[in-house]
Design a protein around this motif. Structure first.
Motif, PDB file in Angstrom:
ATOM      1  N   TYR A 196      -9.420  -6.535  -8.484  1.00 33.16           N
ATOM      2  CA  TYR A 196      -8.161  -6.078  -7.903  1.00 33.16           C
ATOM      3  C   TYR A 196      -8.125  -4.549  -7.881  1.00 33.16           C
ATOM      4  N   SER A 197      -7.671  -4.002  -6.763  1.00 32.15           N
ATOM      5  CA  SER A 197      -7.391  -2.573  -6.679  1.00 32.15           C
ATOM      6  C   SER A 197      -5.938  -2.416  -6.240  1.00 32.15           C
ATOM      7  N   GLU A 198      -5.435  -1.219  -6.305  1.00 37.23           N
ATOM      8  CA  GLU A 198      -4.033  -0.956  -5.932  1.00 37.23           C
ATOM      9  C   GLU A 198      -3.977  -0.408  -4.518  1.00 37.23           C
ATOM     10  N   LEU A 199      -3.040  -0.908  -3.717  1.00 33.90           N
ATOM     11  CA  LEU A 199      -2.929  -0.439  -2.335  1.00 33.90           C
ATOM     12  C   LEU A 199      -1.465  -0.336  -1.946  1.00 33.90           C
ATOM     13  N   THR A 200      -1.109   0.806  -1.351  1.00 33.70           N
ATOM     14  CA  THR A 200       0.268   1.025  -0.880  1.00 33.70           C
ATOM     15  C   THR A 200       0.301   0.975   0.640  1.00 33.70           C
ATOM     16  N   VAL A 201       1.232   0.189   1.169  1.00 30.33           N
ATOM     17  CA  VAL A 201       1.405   0.058   2.618  1.00 30.33           C
ATOM     18  C   VAL A 201       2.586   0.943   3.022  1.00 30.33           C
ATOM     19  N   PRO A 202       2.357   1.951   3.848  1.00 30.58           N
ATOM     20  CA  PRO A 202       3.416   2.919   4.172  1.00 30.58           C
ATOM     21  C   PRO A 202       4.605   2.283   4.897  1.00 30.58           C
ATOM     22  N   ALA A 203       5.762   2.914   4.752  1.00 35.86           N
ATOM     23  CA  ALA A 203       6.951   2.500   5.504  1.00 35.86           C
ATOM     24  C   ALA A 203       6.649   2.573   6.991  1.00 35.86           C
ATOM     25  N   GLY A 204       7.219   1.649   7.761  1.00 34.47           N
ATOM     26  CA  GLY A 204       7.031   1.648   9.201  1.00 34.47           C
ATOM     27  C   GLY A 204       5.790   0.922   9.674  1.00 34.47           C
ATOM     28  N   THR A 205       5.008   0.404   8.728  1.00 28.89           N
ATOM     29  CA  THR A 205       3.815  -0.352   9.119  1.00 28.89           C
ATOM     30  C   THR A 205       4.214  -1.635   9.842  1.00 28.89           C
ATOM     31  N   TYR A 206       5.303  -2.239   9.380  1.00 29.32           N
ATOM     32  CA  TYR A 206       5.828  -3.460   9.998  1.00 29.32           C
ATOM     33  C   TYR A 206       7.214  -3.178  10.578  1.00 29.32           C
ATOM     34  N   PRO A 207       7.648  -3.950  11.560  1.00 34.07           N
ATOM     35  CA  PRO A 207       8.987  -3.754  12.141  1.00 34.07           C
ATOM     36  C   PRO A 207      10.074  -3.794  11.061  1.00 34.07           C
ATOM     37  N   LYS A 208      10.985  -2.867  11.145  1.00 34.94           N
ATOM     38  CA  LYS A 208      12.152  -2.779  10.241  1.00 34.94           C
ATOM     39  C   LYS A 208      11.784  -2.557   8.774  1.00 34.94           C
ATOM     40  N   GLN A 209      10.519  -2.186   8.501  1.00 33.05           N
ATOM     41  CA  GLN A 209      10.102  -1.915   7.123  1.00 33.05           C
ATOM     42  C   GLN A 209      10.447  -0.468   6.784  1.00 33.05           C
ATOM     43  N   LYS A 210      11.526  -0.279   6.013  1.00 30.01           N
ATOM     44  CA  LYS A 210      12.039   1.069   5.757  1.00 30.01           C
ATOM     45  C   LYS A 210      11.390   1.765   4.561  1.00 30.01           C
ATOM     46  N   THR A 211      10.797   1.006   3.666  1.00 33.60           N
ATOM     47  CA  THR A 211      10.176   1.612   2.485  1.00 33.60           C
ATOM     48  C   THR A 211       8.747   1.115   2.310  1.00 33.60           C
ATOM     49  N   ALA A 212       7.928   1.941   1.679  1.00 37.13           N
ATOM     50  CA  ALA A 212       6.552   1.537   1.375  1.00 37.13           C
ATOM     51  C   ALA A 212       6.565   0.444   0.305  1.00 37.13           C
ATOM     52  N   PHE A 213       5.510  -0.345   0.259  1.00 33.63           N
ATOM     53  CA  PHE A 213       5.379  -1.314  -0.841  1.00 33.63           C
ATOM     54  C   PHE A 213       3.952  -1.267  -1.379  1.00 33.63           C
ATOM     55  N   THR A 214       3.829  -1.565  -2.664  1.00 33.51           N
ATOM     56  CA  THR A 214       2.546  -1.499  -3.350  1.00 33.51           C
ATOM     57  C   THR A 214       2.195  -2.846  -3.950  1.00 33.51           C
ATOM     58  N   SER A 215       0.946  -3.241  -3.782  1.00 29.26           N
ATOM     59  CA  SER A 215       0.490  -4.524  -4.313  1.00 29.26           C
ATOM     60  C   SER A 215      -0.973  -4.405  -4.742  1.00 29.26           C
ATOM     61  N   VAL A 216      -1.498  -5.482  -5.287  1.00 30.95           N
ATOM     62  CA  VAL A 216      -2.928  -5.509  -5.559  1.00 30.95           C
ATOM     63  C   VAL A 216      -3.651  -5.919  -4.279  1.00 30.95           C
ATOM     64  N   ALA A 217      -4.898  -5.464  -4.163  1.00 26.37           N
ATOM     65  CA  ALA A 217      -5.690  -5.765  -2.972  1.00 26.37           C
ATOM     66  C   ALA A 217      -7.075  -6.232  -3.398  1.00 26.37           C
ATOM     67  N   VAL A 218      -7.686  -7.014  -2.522  1.00 25.74           N
ATOM     68  CA  VAL A 218      -9.062  -7.457  -2.726  1.00 25.74           C
ATOM     69  C   VAL A 218      -9.872  -7.026  -1.501  1.00 25.74           C
ATOM     70  N   SER A 219     -11.181  -7.181  -1.581  1.00 24.16           N
ATOM     71  CA  SER A 219     -12.042  -6.859  -0.443  1.00 24.16           C
ATOM     72  C   SER A 219     -12.435  -8.124   0.290  1.00 24.16           C
TER      73      SER A 219
END
Length: 328
Positions: free
Chosen positions: A229-252
């Motif tokens: 697992y690594s940490e990944l943040t998805v910036p605000a505006g990546t998805y419609p109506k997504q006003k804030t960034a969100f952070t989760s674990v990521a895999v390859s």
């Protein structure tokens, strides 16, 4: 003279027939239709079929990572896309219930393609502000036999929650689950996929939903317990109506194959995708255009690579770490 000409032409035709290579058929396992794995697998198959006369590839929709590694082990598919954590657990026969003590030791790596975060979506009004609030809720946990299902178990476990603590455990395809979330039929969903997956775009457009972040305490706990697992943040505006960034674990996401695939076939397919037709390969999906580089093809690799892939890395002077060197 005419008869001799016809006879020679017939002989020539027969000669060409005898040297024509026999067609080999390979099946590429992917995931659900609305995820990223399926279109990537279809794109790979198209490139192979357009350029290699002796190989015909067919991409199929499957239950996802765990299904794919088991299908390679049993010989039902010859190549597949799968998460690096699932590959490691399956190869070593650990962590995942279905493979504990039954390692899928015929899987081999080709390349790491991109990072995929575990998206956590919740319906606004459900009362869920954190994963800790999911007890008693209706939650989509991934398709049966998918990497998402395993990721969901581990994330919930880090909060002291099991599937038995949920109000309802929902399996199935991610696209259908996203619609259920929009319709209010479920309260939350987990799904491991590349950033920009169509299932999430549609859910964000149509529904009143929020992308949930994992808090730092649990992010760190998960990364310590599960090294893939690594940490990944998805910036605000990546998805419609997504006003804030969100952070989760990521895999390859890995492209994997069977140890039983001929070395030359895996070498030719790898060179075709990652060198000769690299622009076409990266054009399959935006995440490949943004993230893939053969120079980083072994970053996140969690299983031994196929000797055919190793041949390409050697040609490109890309060092192969000891822990993933071919074992055949």
């Amino acid at each position: 003279m005419k008869k001799n000409g016809i006879f020679l032409a017939a002989l020539l035709g027969l000669s060409l027939l005898t040297v024509a290579p026999a067609k080999k058929f390979i099946t590429i396992g992917s995931g659900g239709y609305t995820g990223t794995y399926y279109p990537v697998a279809v794109g790979i198959a198209k490139i192979i079929n357009a350029n290699l006369r002796d190989i015909h590839a067919n991409a199929i929709s499957t239950g996802g990572s765990l299904f794919n590694v088991i299908a390679i082990q049993t010989g039902n598919v010859q190549m597949a896309l799968a998460q690096n954590d699932t590959c490691y657990y399956a190869f070593t026969g650990t962590v995942v219930e279905k493979v504990i003590g039954k390692p899928t030791n015929r899987i081999r790596g080709i390349a790491a393609l991109y990072k995929q975060p575990i998206h956590i979506l919740v319906r606004n009004g459900s009362g869920i502000a954190s994963v800790a609030d999911m007890r008693g809720q209706k939650v989509y946990v991934g398709d049966v036999g998918s990497g998402t299902e395993q990721n969901t178990k581990l994330i919930l476990k880090s909060y002291g929650i099991s599937f038995d603590d949920l109000g309802a455990v929902v399996h199935g395809k991610a696209g259908a689950a996203a619609q259920m979330l929009v319709d209010g039929a479920i309260d939350a969903m987990f799904f491991s996929a590349a950033v920009g997956s169509s299932a999430f775009v549609q859910a964000a457009e149509k529904g009143d939903i929020t992308f949930l972040s994992l808090d730092k305490e649990h992010l760190d706990k998960l990364k310590r317990a599960y090294p893939f697992y690594s940490e990944l943040t998805v910036p605000a505006g990546t998805y419609p109506k997504q006003k804030t960034a969100f952070t989760s674990v990521a895999v390859s996401s890995l492209l994997i194959t069977s140890a039983d695939m001929p070395e030359d076939d895996v070498y030719r397919i790898s060179k075709l995708l990652f060198v000769d037709k690299l622009d076409e390969f990266k054009a399959i999906k935006p995440v490949l255009a943004k993230s893939f580089s053969i120079k980083k093809g072994l970053d996140g690799m969690s299983i031994p690579i196929h000797k055919g892939a190793a041949r390409l890395y050697k040609e490109l002077r890309i060092p192969v770490p000891e822990k993933v060197k071919p074992i055949d």
